[in-house]
Design an enzyme around this catalytic site. Structure first.
Site: not given
Ligand code: S3P
Length: 425
Positions: A19, A119, A312, A339, A385
């Protein structure tokens, strides 16, 4: 959706594209010159939100089952959107695109679904303003909707209070438009896909320990990207293969970037039988096939700089811990609260409903594993998730489980339930 117990899982699968990498391929392709072609792009709702935002910003993007083609217009080629940009459920879209929008000569408004509107965005608003950006929270509570207008951007050295790849990436992207270098130091290293991929597009990005720096960049060039499989999606099958007696799974083409592979390290620390086969590099990212065999798991302690490398995967790890012998302590993971749902609450409430001995703490949870779990109605809180992790918990629970809003899996893994049933022995 009712998930019935199964005795074991067997076979092979190729999980969908990563992703984080899929989002970045569209974003960087849009602001690069020339064509970017992406194979194994994740066709999940979050990544489709990124595509729709860039289409609104004037970028032509073809999406076929074989590949995504992005007709990049260069760093200064985006046009003012007609209407509000909708990031859907995607924090990555919201925070990364904000860094790009801060450098544009037009005003944009960006919002998302009910979860996104709760968020925290102060974590990007504050440092972007330090760079000179004109960004405001229209809700007045430092959440989306965000309004971002034209302003000259300056270099900064930002000491981030959180290890967040979204914050780091937002600032590095804004740095493409700044008059001087931008560097970000984090308390622990977060995923580094932005640094790796931006460099391959021609940006001058360097990393030293927990600091990433970008120099002002005149142009990016379109690339070909083959997206590795998402270790965060592999996590559910890794957990299921370990937990169900007699299981053996070969999970092909899993990204194992060291900033993401914490779940493998934890599975091994829990005495899980996991083997990395055929290690190789795909589009600059380390990849392997994971062979997983059912194992008697033991509790472990998880904290510190390991947390960003598995943040995650904590829902899946908590399920593993509930079935493991002994105690698992997860700490330094307060980020779970912000999250797609408050994952300390949603994990603890749902595991407890299934009969687990689990206690929430300020920054994580303590799980006394080994109790048999039983049927419960699981509220996913529309968090993909949580829906997937508890579907795995259900496979070994007496009476299975009913998962509310299981459709949330479409955010990151639309074919999750089809793939799961294809492995039932
Ligand atoms: C992500 C960073 C993470 C992760 C999210 C995807 C990204 O979040 O939890 O699912 O693609 O940069 P945070 O940057 O808030 O830790």
């Amino acid at each position: 959706m009712f998930i019935k117990p199964v005795s074991s899982l067997k076979g092979e699968l190729r999980i969908p594209g990563d992703k984080s990498i899929s989002h970045r391929s569209v974003m960087f392709g849009a602001i690069a010159e020339g064509i970017t072609e992406v194979t194994h792009f994740l066709q999940g709702a979050d990544c489709l939100s990124t595509i729709s935002c860039f289409r609104k910003l004037g970028i032509e993007i073809e999406n076929t089952p074989q590949k995504i083609t992005i007709y990049g217009k260069g760093l200064h080629g985006l046009s003012a959107p007609d209407g509000i940009l909708d990031a859907g459920n995607s924090g990555t879209t919201t925070r990364l695109i904000s860094g790009i929008l801060a450098g544009q000569p037009f005003t944009s408004t960006l919002t998302g679904d009910a979860s996104i509107q709760k968020r925290p965005m102060k974590r990007i608003i504050a440092p972007l303003r330090e760079m000179g950006a004109d960004i405001t929270s229209l809700s007045g509570n430092d959440c989306a909707p965000l309004k971002i207008s034209s302003a000259p951007l300056h270099g900064i050295h930002y000491q981030s209070p959180v290890a967040s790849a979204q914050v780091k990436s937002c600032l590095l992207l804004a740095g493409l438009y700044a008059d001087a270098p931008v560097s970000v130091t984090e308390p622990a290293l977060s995923r580094n896909h932005t640094e790796l991929m931006l460099a391959s597009f021609g940006a001058n990005v360097t990393s030293e320990q927990t600091t990433a720096t970008i120099q002002p960049t005149p142009r990016l060039y379109g690339q070909r990207i083959d997206v590795p499989g998402d270790i965060s999606s592999a996590a559910y099958f890794l957990a299921a293969g370990l937990l169900l007696p007699g299981s053996e799974l070969l999970i092909r083409n899993v990204g194992i970037n060291p900033t993401r592979d914490g779940i493998i390290r934890v599975a091994k620390a829990m005495q899980g039988n996991v083997t990395e086969l055929n290690a190789r590099i795909v589009s600059g990212e380390p990849v392997c096939d994971l062979l997983v065999r059912s194992s008697e798991l033991h509790g472990t302690e998880i904290g510190g700089s390991l947390i960003p490398a598995l943040i995650d995967e904590i829902p899946a790890i908590a399920v593993m811990a509930a079935y493991a012998n002994g105690t698992t302590v997860i700490k330094d993971a307060a980020e779970l609260k912000v999250k797609e749902s408050n994952r300390i609450d949603t994990i603890v409430t749902n595991l407890r409903a299934m009969g687990a001995d689990i206690t929430a703490t300020e920054d994580g949870m303590v799980i006394n594993g080994g109790r048999p779990l039983h049927h419960a109605v699981i509220d996913s809180h529309m968090d993909h998730r949580i829906a997937m992790a508890f579907s795995i918990a259900a496979l070994r629970a007496e009476g299975g489980a009913d998962i509310r809003d299981a459709k949330a899996v479409s955010i990151s893994y639309p074919a999750f339930y089809q793939d799961l049933s294809s492995l039932e022995a």
